[in-house]
Design a protein around this motif. Structure first.
Motif, short mmCIF file in Angstrom:
data_model
loop_
_atom_site.label_atom_id
_atom_site.label_comp_id
_atom_site.label_asym_id
_atom_site.label_seq_id
_atom_site.Cartn_x
_atom_site.Cartn_y
_atom_site.Cartn_z
N VAL A 42 -47.94 -11.58 18.11
CA VAL A 42 -47.42 -12.69 18.92
C VAL A 42 -48.45 -13.81 19.00
CG1 VAL A 42 -46.72 -13.36 21.26
CG2 VAL A 42 -45.85 -11.25 20.26
N LYS A 43 -49.71 -13.44 19.21
CA LYS A 43 -50.78 -14.43 19.30
C LYS A 43 -50.88 -15.26 18.02
CE LYS A 43 -55.75 -14.81 20.35
NZ LYS A 43 -56.14 -15.64 19.22
N VAL A 44 -50.81 -14.59 16.87
CA VAL A 44 -50.94 -15.28 15.59
C VAL A 44 -49.69 -16.11 15.29
CG1 VAL A 44 -51.13 -14.94 13.09
CG2 VAL A 44 -52.54 -13.58 14.65
N SER A 45 -48.52 -15.53 15.47
CA SER A 45 -47.28 -16.23 15.10
C SER A 45 -47.05 -17.47 15.94
CB SER A 45 -46.09 -15.28 15.21
OG SER A 45 -45.87 -14.91 16.56
N LEU A 46 -47.48 -17.45 17.21
CA LEU A 46 -47.30 -18.61 18.08
C LEU A 46 -48.51 -19.53 18.08
CD1 LEU A 46 -45.57 -16.94 21.18
CD2 LEU A 46 -44.49 -18.12 19.27
N GLY A 47 -49.60 -19.11 17.43
CA GLY A 47 -50.81 -19.93 17.38
C GLY A 47 -51.45 -20.12 18.74
N LEU A 48 -51.51 -19.06 19.54
CA LEU A 48 -52.03 -19.16 20.90
C LEU A 48 -53.53 -18.87 20.94
CD1 LEU A 48 -49.22 -17.15 22.75
CD2 LEU A 48 -49.40 -19.63 22.53
N ASP A 49 -54.24 -19.59 21.81
CA ASP A 49 -55.62 -19.20 22.08
C ASP A 49 -55.62 -18.16 23.19
OD1 ASP A 49 -55.22 -20.55 24.48
OD2 ASP A 49 -56.32 -22.34 23.86
N GLU A 50 -56.81 -17.67 23.56
CA GLU A 50 -56.89 -16.58 24.53
C GLU A 50 -56.30 -16.96 25.89
OE1 GLU A 50 -59.15 -17.33 22.37
OE2 GLU A 50 -59.41 -15.45 21.26
N TYR A 96 -37.34 -6.68 20.57
CA TYR A 96 -37.00 -7.14 19.22
C TYR A 96 -36.77 -8.65 19.21
CZ TYR A 96 -35.86 -5.83 14.45
OH TYR A 96 -35.90 -5.65 13.09
N GLY A 97 -36.29 -9.18 20.33
CA GLY A 97 -36.16 -10.63 20.45
C GLY A 97 -37.51 -11.32 20.39
N VAL A 98 -38.53 -10.70 20.98
CA VAL A 98 -39.89 -11.25 20.93
C VAL A 98 -40.39 -11.30 19.48
CG1 VAL A 98 -42.29 -10.87 21.62
CG2 VAL A 98 -40.44 -10.56 23.28
N VAL A 99 -40.05 -10.28 18.69
CA VAL A 99 -40.46 -10.25 17.28
C VAL A 99 -39.92 -11.47 16.55
CG1 VAL A 99 -40.27 -9.00 15.10
CG2 VAL A 99 -40.60 -7.74 17.23
N PHE A 100 -38.68 -11.85 16.83
CA PHE A 100 -38.04 -12.97 16.13
C PHE A 100 -38.44 -14.33 16.69
CE2 PHE A 100 -35.08 -9.67 14.74
CZ PHE A 100 -34.85 -10.05 13.42
N SER A 101 -38.93 -14.37 17.93
CA SER A 101 -39.18 -15.64 18.59
C SER A 101 -40.34 -16.40 17.95
CB SER A 101 -39.48 -15.42 20.08
OG SER A 101 -39.81 -16.64 20.70
N SER A 102 -40.12 -17.69 17.73
CA SER A 102 -41.18 -18.56 17.21
C SER A 102 -41.49 -19.69 18.18
CB SER A 102 -40.76 -19.16 15.85
OG SER A 102 -39.55 -19.88 15.99
N ASN A 103 -40.98 -19.56 19.41
CA ASN A 103 -41.16 -20.58 20.44
C ASN A 103 -41.88 -19.96 21.63
OD1 ASN A 103 -40.00 -21.89 23.10
ND2 ASN A 103 -39.92 -23.47 21.51
N THR A 104 -42.93 -20.61 22.10
CA THR A 104 -43.73 -20.04 23.18
C THR A 104 -42.95 -19.89 24.47
OG1 THR A 104 -45.74 -21.02 22.22
CG2 THR A 104 -45.86 -20.30 24.51
N LEU A 105 -42.17 -20.90 24.83
CA LEU A 105 -41.39 -20.83 26.07
C LEU A 105 -40.34 -19.74 26.01
CD1 LEU A 105 -40.90 -24.60 27.02
CD2 LEU A 105 -42.42 -22.92 28.09
N LEU A 106 -39.69 -19.60 24.85
CA LEU A 106 -38.69 -18.54 24.69
C LEU A 106 -39.36 -17.17 24.78
CD1 LEU A 106 -35.87 -17.50 24.04
CD2 LEU A 106 -36.39 -17.80 21.60
#
Length: 387
Positions: A42-50, A96-106
């Protein structure tokens, strides 16, 4: 032939509600382990920092805290089975929805709902476990909690196995989540239909008082210690004991392994020594081990002390949860919801409090504060039954 018949007779003699409760605890730990394995992706796919990842992860805890106080009233009117039946089927789809999500808010929204549904599982599962334990001729509650820990270990290994052989997260998570749904489908009908139900309950939440409030405060402190070991144990080894950063994980690994092993034999220990003595001496052992962690310099000796800390504290939470049935001031389901909520609040706020105290003083001082809390719990053990 006789041996196989003996095994079949033994298994057939186990009440189906006991087996269903064990499955529920195992699957809860398994599902949480799947989520833990997903976090780096999730961190990598959304490009989130710590910092932003921390805010997203906080949604899980906030969702649980929002719904937990209300679950007691639902269980009191509809029964624990009502929530468990639905929640265990919903959680896999949310993950499984989290796996597909590419939006941080979602993703944050999905995790907030995941926290709500998992919070409902936590309360209703423990209500059902306390009811099964109360109706049984022998103690079962610690063994149920051991299966949650065991499910976490198996879930982590299951995800790691598929990911390490080159199967992507989409399929790895999908396979295990589908298996969870199938297993629960075979188990749910064995749950007690009336577990947690109470007559004349008109409120969805009752503020705990007296004995129940004290149980909640004990759980708050115990979950605070667990959260501190989880989030700060590795940091303590590296910064205070000069351990290599690669060995930081041994603190929590030793602690959680010890808790799992002790809970597997915890029911027999509680039956032999009594809840009061288990809490009294378990917390004293925990306080001594935390003090030893601060005073002793050798890294691997400190890891051994974290293991002993887990042994001492392993059965205190199961005893506190089961003790909600030892009062008549409020329905057990409402009492357990309040106690669980306070415990979860300790798990969430504890690491932050430790961080603040460590910044003002030192991490060693913060651990000594936790040791003092355990001494307070030990001296409060008279509220528990002798046998």
């Amino acid at each position: 032939m006789k041996q196989s018949q003996t095994i079949r007779e033994y298994l057939s003699a186990i009440p189906p509600e006991n087996t269903a409760t064990r499955v529920a605890f195992f699957l809860a730990g398994f599902l949480m382990a799947i989520w833990a394995a997903m976090v780096p992706f999730v961190k990598v796919s959304l490009g989130l920092d710590e910092a932003h990842l921390g805010m997203v992860l906080l949604c899980v805890g906030l969702g649980a805290l929002v719904v937990m106080p209300l679950c007691g009233g639902i269980v009191a009117t509809r029964g624990a089975k009502f929530l468990l039946n639905k929640a265990f089927f919903i959680v896999p789809f949310l993950l499984y929805g989290v796996v597909f999500s590419s939006n941080t808010l979602l993703t944050a929204a999905l995790l907030f709902v995941f926290g709500m549904v998992f919070g409902a599982i936590d309360v209703s599962m423990n209500v059902h476990a306390v009811e099964v334990d109360r109706r049984s001729e022998k103690r079962l509650i610690a063994g149920f909690h051991a299966l949650y820990s065991l499910g976490s270990v198996v879930g982590a290994l299951a995800m790691a196995t598929l990911l390490n052989v080159g199967i992507g997260l989409l399929y790895a998570a999908g396979v295990w989540l589908l298996i969870c749904i199938i297993i629960w489908g075979f188990s749910v009908n064995s749950l007690l239909p009336d577990a947690g139900k109470a007559q004349g309950v008109s409120q969805s939440f009752v503020w705990p008082r007296g004995f129940v409030l004290w149980l909640g405060l004990i759980c708050f402190l115990l979950f605070m210690v667990e959260g501190a070991v989880l989030d700060w144990g590795g940091v303590f080894l590296v910064e205070e004991k000069s351990a290599a950063i690669e060995n930081a994980g041994f603190a929590f690994a030793a602690f959680s392994t010890a808790m799992t092993l002790m809970r597997l034999i915890g029911d027999k220990l509680i039956a032999y020594a009594g809840p009061r003595n288990c809490v009294r001496y378990g917390c004293l052992i925990g306080a001594l081990m935390l003090t030893g962690c601060v005073l002793l310099p050798h890294v691997w000796l400190v890891v051994v002390l974290f293991f002993a800390l887990g042994l001492g504290l392993a059965n205190v939470i199961p005893i506190a949860f089961a003790s909600t049935a030892d009062q008549n001031k409020m329905p057990m389901s409402l009492a357990l919801a309040a106690v669980t909520t306070l415990g979860y609040a300790g798990l969430l706020t504890g690491p932050a409090l430790i961080g603040f105290i460590a910044k003002v003083t030192s991490l060693s001082t913060a651990l000594l504060m936790l040791a003092a809390f355990l001494v307070i719990v030990s001296f409060s053990s008279n509220i528990f039954r002798q046998k």
